[in-house]
Design a protein around this motif. Sequence first.
Motif, mmCIF file in Angstrom:
data_model
loop_
_atom_site.group_PDB
_atom_site.id
_atom_site.type_symbol
_atom_site.label_atom_id
_atom_site.label_comp_id
_atom_site.label_asym_id
_atom_site.label_seq_id
_atom_site.Cartn_x
_atom_site.Cartn_y
_atom_site.Cartn_z
ATOM 1 N N ARG A 165 0.865 -1.182 0.000
ATOM 2 C CA ARG A 165 0.000 0.000 0.000
ATOM 3 C C ARG A 165 0.904 1.235 0.000
ATOM 4 O O ARG A 165 1.596 1.516 0.981
ATOM 5 N N GLN A 166 0.908 1.955 -1.100
ATOM 6 C CA GLN A 166 1.789 3.113 -1.225
ATOM 7 C C GLN A 166 1.453 4.171 -0.174
ATOM 8 O O GLN A 166 0.293 4.529 0.025
ATOM 9 N N GLY A 167 2.504 4.664 0.504
ATOM 10 C CA GLY A 167 2.344 5.712 1.496
ATOM 11 C C GLY A 167 1.918 5.243 2.863
ATOM 12 O O GLY A 167 1.803 6.055 3.781
ATOM 13 N N LYS A 168 1.674 3.933 3.020
ATOM 14 C CA LYS A 168 1.242 3.390 4.313
ATOM 15 C C LYS A 168 2.399 2.664 4.985
ATOM 16 O O LYS A 168 3.108 1.886 4.339
ATOM 17 N N VAL A 169 2.596 2.908 6.269
ATOM 18 C CA VAL A 169 3.557 2.126 7.038
ATOM 19 C C VAL A 169 3.105 0.664 7.051
ATOM 20 O O VAL A 169 1.921 0.369 7.265
#
Length: 340
Positions: free
Chosen positions: A50-54
Amino acid sequence: MASATPSMRKLLNDPEHVVRDSLAGLAVAHGDILKVDLAAQIVVRADAPRQGKVALVSGGGAGHEPMHGGFVGLGMLDAACPGAVFTSPVPDQMLAATTAVDGGAGVVHIVKNYTGDVMNFKLAAEDAADEGIAVESVLIDDDVAVQDSLYTAGRRGVGATVLAEKLAGAAAERGDDVAAVATIARRVNSRARSFGVALSSCIPPGSGTPIFDLPAGEMEVGIGIHGEPGRRREPLGTAREIAAEMVEAVISDLAPADGAELLVFTNAMGGTPLLELYVLHGEIERELTERGLRPARRLVGPFITSLEMAGASLTVLELDDELTALWDAPVNTAALRWGA
């Protein structure tokens, strides 16, 4: 065909392939939530990365299902790496899981305090850093039974692992950065304590023999999830007596504030039916309430098992408003689902 020996009756094909076969079944059963890379032997969230998610990664020896693969999905883990039964996964698995779910915002490793897990996750984090992935590692060491064990230096990591994965997973889902997600997981560990008892041993598929002998009418108090010795052996008590012993061990160490709100996690070790587990949980809540504490959230069931071991563990987390909100946040995994 089931696999049978004089001391072992299990639904297996080849004991050497039990983890791979189990992972294949997990993928078939929950393909909408997760995917399994059998070559790397990792479980990954279906929509990862998931792009941008830790991202959150955890792992450990098989035999404790649904931990950790059953907690992969929305609101919890992004990946899990299972080792052989009661054996740490290797750094290559951990690195494969980390790279598979990295969305550019960093990765948090949730590591139970067992020597193999700690060493191998450390090596994997170093390799990930070489690849430009920011990794924060959080150590879970909530077991108050013993200070050192066969597999640890310091306290073992047990029930707080599930709570940290859920609460840190919710923090990652709401958009917290990698340092903030790790801080939530560490806060959970600092505010949680666990204690377990065993009423029987378990039989690893590879050996076909029980890990330890427990005479009839006795229980092991302060057991570890791999069959490690506890504090002592004593006569099997009633559910009320066992609950009192577990609550005393946990609360005397945690020392929550008077009137504190608690998350109460009563866990079955694999061979304890829910009929008995709910008896025990009721007695645990009675003990806590009589101490002026307030059970506010509950989790009851077999979430950290030790194959077919009969017994139970108690984990208590002292809540605050943020942790309560994170617990209530949506989750959708094979083993935990609500609000999603």
